[in-house]
Design an enzyme around this catalytic site. Structure first.
Site, mmCIF file in Angstrom:
data_model
loop_
_atom_site.group_PDB
_atom_site.id
_atom_site.type_symbol
_atom_site.label_atom_id
_atom_site.label_comp_id
_atom_site.label_asym_id
_atom_site.label_seq_id
_atom_site.Cartn_x
_atom_site.Cartn_y
_atom_site.Cartn_z
ATOM 1 N N ASN A 8 0.871 -1.175 0.000
ATOM 2 C CA ASN A 8 0.000 0.000 0.000
ATOM 3 C C ASN A 8 0.908 1.225 0.000
ATOM 4 O O ASN A 8 1.489 1.569 1.026
ATOM 5 C CB ASN A 8 -0.902 -0.029 1.243
ATOM 6 C CG ASN A 8 -1.756 1.224 1.348
ATOM 7 O OD1 ASN A 8 -1.786 2.050 0.438
ATOM 8 N ND2 ASN A 8 -2.447 1.382 2.470
ATOM 9 N N LYS A 10 0.098 4.280 -0.401
ATOM 10 C CA LYS A 10 -0.531 5.487 0.147
ATOM 11 C C LYS A 10 -0.236 6.692 -0.766
ATOM 12 O O LYS A 10 -0.202 6.537 -1.978
ATOM 13 C CB LYS A 10 -0.075 5.710 1.596
ATOM 14 C CG LYS A 10 -0.259 4.436 2.431
ATOM 15 C CD LYS A 10 -0.105 4.618 3.901
ATOM 16 C CE LYS A 10 -0.326 3.277 4.598
ATOM 17 N NZ LYS A 10 -0.379 3.346 6.031
ATOM 18 N N HIS A 95 -9.926 1.106 4.215
ATOM 19 C CA HIS A 95 -8.666 1.319 4.925
ATOM 20 C C HIS A 95 -8.892 2.284 6.098
ATOM 21 O O HIS A 95 -9.662 3.235 5.987
ATOM 22 C CB HIS A 95 -7.587 1.861 3.983
ATOM 23 C CG HIS A 95 -6.240 1.847 4.627
ATOM 24 N ND1 HIS A 95 -5.832 2.839 5.482
ATOM 25 C CD2 HIS A 95 -5.234 0.936 4.580
ATOM 26 C CE1 HIS A 95 -4.612 2.542 5.938
ATOM 27 N NE2 HIS A 95 -4.230 1.391 5.394
ATOM 28 N N GLU A 97 -7.228 4.652 7.287
ATOM 29 C CA GLU A 97 -6.977 6.074 7.045
ATOM 30 C C GLU A 97 -8.183 6.721 6.364
ATOM 31 O O GLU A 97 -8.476 7.893 6.580
ATOM 32 C CB GLU A 97 -5.682 6.245 6.231
ATOM 33 C CG GLU A 97 -4.469 6.035 7.141
ATOM 34 C CD GLU A 97 -3.249 5.453 6.460
ATOM 35 O OE1 GLU A 97 -3.155 5.489 5.226
ATOM 36 O OE2 GLU A 97 -2.372 4.948 7.197
ATOM 37 N N GLU A 168 -6.282 -5.131 10.002
ATOM 38 C CA GLU A 168 -5.240 -4.151 10.331
ATOM 39 C C GLU A 168 -5.641 -3.389 11.589
ATOM 40 O O GLU A 168 -6.439 -2.439 11.523
ATOM 41 C CB GLU A 168 -5.084 -3.142 9.193
ATOM 42 C CG GLU A 168 -4.649 -3.745 7.880
ATOM 43 C CD GLU A 168 -4.024 -2.693 6.979
ATOM 44 O OE1 GLU A 168 -2.834 -2.827 6.665
ATOM 45 O OE2 GLU A 168 -4.710 -1.729 6.614
ATOM 46 N N GLY A 174 1.514 2.093 10.852
ATOM 47 C CA GLY A 174 2.451 3.208 10.771
ATOM 48 C C GLY A 174 3.044 3.595 12.109
ATOM 49 O O GLY A 174 3.653 4.652 12.251
ATOM 50 N N SER A 214 2.504 -2.292 10.495
ATOM 51 C CA SER A 214 3.935 -2.329 10.837
ATOM 52 C C SER A 214 4.605 -3.662 10.482
ATOM 53 O O SER A 214 5.488 -4.122 11.208
ATOM 54 C CB SER A 214 4.152 -1.982 12.313
ATOM 55 O OG SER A 214 3.737 -0.649 12.550
HETATM 56 P P1 PGA Z 1 2.218 0.186 7.751
HETATM 57 O O1 PGA Z 1 0.825 0.413 6.975
HETATM 58 O O2 PGA Z 1 2.808 -1.101 7.226
HETATM 59 O O3 PGA Z 1 3.047 1.388 7.412
HETATM 60 O O4 PGA Z 1 1.890 0.073 9.201
HETATM 61 C C1 PGA Z 1 -0.059 -0.655 6.719
HETATM 62 C C2 PGA Z 1 -1.288 -0.154 6.013
HETATM 63 O O5 PGA Z 1 -1.693 0.992 6.217
HETATM 64 O O6 PGA Z 1 -1.890 -0.884 5.208
#
Ligand code: PGA
Length: 250
Positions: A8, A10, A95, A97, A168, A174, A214
């Site tokens: 991903n 982003k 997601h 976010e 997730e 993140g 992460s």
């Molecule tokens: P991350 O993000 O691996 O940076 O924690 C995962 C995601 O948002 O799908």
């Protein structure tokens, strides 16, 4: 089941950067038939990623968002047809976010999921609890709500190669705080059984269930061998081909 390793990206990467990273990933992973690779690129770079992956049978491009309508006056939005036209086979829906920063509702996510599937896109549905929800003992009710509502309008029977679910935990995205093996196993068992309630057991057991939050090269080997973990969704560590390839070959 083939493990799915999804990137991903982003809101990162210009077209040139995306093309270069996708080409490097393709070169390293094209012969790994035991791995399905999906790169969720920003809208502006989907075509470059799809081009770079062209002819790689187990690698595909995806979009990070979609609007649940064929076309129309929806400024700033992108339709399933536009995503497919750019070369996306997949789309991310739900997601955290988008739920928490962009304020997407359960109902909106449900419409996106059903519409994207009906329009021939494969959907990776993201679900997961916040830290406050987990600490209040609401893990099961949150996962149930996320899954049941998102799948409410999806046409049955669901084809198991067009839907994947990514668990997730919001507190692990993140943050560098990865969920522990026991937490992942418990949450994935819960997701599998909730999927069974929604779609029937025989379908549920063939829906890929990914862990995200992460994931890095050092924790991926352990995560990938856990029960009910069919792959990983990787954010930060997917931006460099070298680290992503280490995760994908873990
Ligand atoms: P991350 O993000 O691996 O940076 O924690 C995962 C995601 O948002 O799908």
């Amino acid at each position: 089941m083939q493990k799915i390793i999804a990137a991903n990206w982003k809101m990162f990467k210009t077209r040139a950067e995306a093309a270069r990273t996708a080409r490097e990933m393709r070169a390293a992973l094209i012969h790994r038939e035991d791995r399905g690779v999906i790169i969720f690129a920003p809208f502006t770079a989907i075509a470059q990623v799809a081009n770079a992956l062209d002819g790689a049978p187990t690698m595909a491009a995806g979009g990070q968002n979609v609007y649940p309508a064929q076309d129309g006056a929806f400024t700033g939005e992108v339709s399933p047809l536009m995503l497919r036209d750019a070369g996306a086979a997949w789309v991310l829906v739900g997601h955290s976010e988008r739920r928490h920063i962009l304020g997407e509702s359960l109902d909106f996510i449900a419409h996106k999921t059903a519409f994207a599937l009906a329009q021939g896109l494969k959907v990776m549905l993201c679900i997961g609890e916040t830290l406050a929800e987990r600490e209040a003992g609401n893990l099961e009710s949150v996962l149930k709500q996320h899954l049941h509502t998102a799948l409410a309008h999806v046409q049955r029977p669901v084809s198991t190669d067009t839907l994947a679910v990514a668990y997730e935990p919001v507190w692990a995205i993140g943050t560098g705080k990865v969920a522990g093996p026991a937490e992942i196993v418990a949450a994935h068992a819960l997701c599998r059984s909730l999927l069974g309630q929604c779609l029937g057991e025989s379908v549920a057991k063939r829906i890929p269930l990914l862990y995200g939050g992460s994931v890095k090269a050092d924790n991926a080997p352990t995560i990938m061998t856990l029960d009910n973990v069919d792959g990983v969704l990787v954010g930060g560590a997917s931006l460099q081909a070298e680290t992503f390839v280490r995760i994908a070959t873990a």
